[in-house]
Design a protein around this motif. Sequence first.
Motif, PDB file in Angstrom:
ATOM      1  N   SER A  51       0.818  -0.713  -0.146  1.00 27.79           N
ATOM      2  CA  SER A  51       0.126  -0.014   0.311  1.00 27.79           C
ATOM      3  C   SER A  51       1.309   1.267   0.192  1.00 27.79           C
ATOM      4  O   SER A  51       0.398   2.629  -0.498  1.00 27.79           O
ATOM      5  CB  SER A  51      -0.872  -0.570   1.199  1.00 27.79           C
ATOM      6  N   GLY A  90      -0.815  -2.612   4.268  1.00 28.12           N
ATOM      7  CA  GLY A  90      -1.100  -3.166   3.104  1.00 28.12           C
ATOM      8  C   GLY A  90      -0.331  -4.179   2.392  1.00 28.12           C
ATOM      9  O   GLY A  90       0.047  -3.352   1.397  1.00 28.12           O
ATOM     10  N   THR A 117      -1.437  -6.998  -1.362  1.00 27.09           N
ATOM     11  CA  THR A 117      -2.188  -7.117  -2.215  1.00 27.09           C
ATOM     12  C   THR A 117      -1.711  -7.647  -3.036  1.00 27.09           C
ATOM     13  O   THR A 117      -0.471  -7.686  -3.909  1.00 27.09           O
ATOM     14  CB  THR A 117      -2.688  -6.147  -2.824  1.00 27.09           C
ATOM     15  N   THR A 148      -8.012 -11.833  -5.533  1.00 29.62           N
ATOM     16  CA  THR A 148      -7.237 -10.964  -4.721  1.00 29.62           C
ATOM     17  C   THR A 148      -7.306 -11.160  -3.522  1.00 29.62           C
ATOM     18  O   THR A 148      -8.090 -11.490  -2.860  1.00 29.62           O
ATOM     19  CB  THR A 148      -7.245  -9.287  -5.367  1.00 29.62           C
ATOM     20  N   ARG A 149      -6.004 -11.553  -2.602  1.00 34.24           N
ATOM     21  CA  ARG A 149      -6.083 -11.116  -1.243  1.00 34.24           C
ATOM     22  C   ARG A 149      -4.931 -10.461  -0.866  1.00 34.24           C
ATOM     23  O   ARG A 149      -3.937 -10.099  -1.300  1.00 34.24           O
ATOM     24  CB  ARG A 149      -5.825 -12.835  -0.979  1.00 34.24           C
ATOM     25  N   THR A 150      -5.647  -9.427   0.106  1.00 36.31           N
ATOM     26  CA  THR A 150      -4.435  -8.331   1.444  1.00 36.31           C
ATOM     27  C   THR A 150      -5.027  -8.941   2.595  1.00 36.31           C
ATOM     28  O   THR A 150      -5.863  -8.949   3.402  1.00 36.31           O
ATOM     29  CB  THR A 150      -5.806  -7.185   1.191  1.00 36.31           C
TER      30      THR A 150
END
Length: 579
Positions: free
Chosen positions: A431, A442, A444, A456-458
Amino acid sequence: MRVPALLIPLLATTLAAQVAILPLAEVKPGLKAMGRTVFEGGKIEEFGVEILGVLENAGPRQSIILARLSGGPMAHTGVLQGMSGSPVYYNGKLLGAVALSFPFSKDPIAGIRPIEEMLTTATTPRAPRAVNAGNPFDLASLLPKPQFFDVGSARLTDIATPLWLGGFTRGAFDQFAPMLRSAGLEPVQGLSGGGQPDRRMGDPSLLRPGAMISVQLITGDLSAGADGTVTHIDGERVFAFGHRFMATGDTEMPFARAEVMTLLASQNSSFKISSAKEWMGSITQDRTTAIHGVLGRKASLMPVDIRVASRGGVARTWNYHMEMVNDRLLTPLLLQMAVYSAIDATERTAGLASVAVRARLHTGPGQPGIAFDNLYTSELGAPNMVSAALAAPVSAIMQGGFDDLKLTGIDIDLEVDNDKKQLQIESLWPSKREAEPGETIGLTALFTGENGQEMTRTVRYTIPVGAQPGPLYFTVVDGAAANLAEYRQFLFTPPRNKPQLLAFLNGLRPNTKAYVRIWRSQPSWQVQGETLPAPPPSLALLLGASYPQTASAKLDEIEIASGGYMMTGTKTAMVTVKR
């Protein structure tokens, strides 16, 4: 007739005459001796033996008697597989056992193992279990190589041991035949008498020197047995083969009496086609010069259940129940063969296949055992991937060196379909590119699959207060890559106790998750499962070369669930930590 177990040692002692031994020093070229073996049914027949000479010290503390065999069918077949252990006598004295031959030889020239060397297997002290002897995750590296002796430009080798495989697919046979042959076994499919031997202990009077036995490795829906000949019976002790089977040392394998259905002559190596009858006892020693067993002793076998559900096309389910030997070398290999064959029976050897695996390795009452839950997807090699993955933890347990850790059973559930349940790690971005200690950033990750599928996974990571300034790296990897450091440590510094071994096996990461590893570019050491990043110079000196060293120091790891897909690939991003 079933004989009470208590009477077997007494009967065997009475029936086995005390045979005089001919010392090796009295063996001379030109002696005319006589051998015994089975060519048809259970009938023990005699064959001629002419002593050609003695190869003294052919191996470490080993001598081999070279002889020409004659009589029976051997002018046509040569030395037969299954003759290993056939006793040879001179003037009523036991000289040794037929044990070696020349591959592709036109003449029945054999090497005879002196009986004096064979008898030492009964007095060999129990050796302590080797801790991780070799790489337990590479079964081929653990298999022994056939013994051979150079005789001029020719090579005298152990007579190959016929290994009968029942119920295995042709694909499994072709996959493992080269590995088995490299270990001195000759796999044969679909030519044995079929069926299972009678599990009741048979009459010991039916077993005499020259009779055939079959060492039973698997019984049940799949079966495997290795054939050879009995050399000598002393009371309840049985000596056979005249060479090692798999060189497993102390072992426990049931053996049955066998009968010959017919002989098959071959330019490569002729062999006996046989059928196992009733069980006779247990093999307890597998040494270089012979195998040694005990009449009437019941071997403890391990139950294995494999259930395969096929979801592609017409749904079907296959159930396999079997029992296999509990042996540190043979069990992992036999399990790998059985799992491969079970998947291959669904016709998913070639082409796209995904296999979901749920397994439990039982380690006895009151022990947690090992749970295995994973997913494998491949265009061509799914059966090989799954079978090798399941055999690896079994091999690690068997080779671990902990006598109080024993496998008591294995349950495996496999679900096979033709969907490609796989996602590729496409990219990873933070991020922010710069952050201060105490800040949360963050991360991602983008995963892609077939037909434009995206996911997508964060995840979030808080930079520790007091973190050093400079580059901080974030790498998202699949489960296999995440396990590499643990594998290296296992091979470099094996677990020192049972809890460490179980923790290692239960802690291996599955393919169905990805892992974000946070690390810095600085030396670190792996010590008993823990990473020591940038230790003080004094501690680094003590660690030295005793523990695995890497150029990167892992600070943390965050797990990403995939939702039932196999994750593959790796991507890295960097964040600069400011002062």
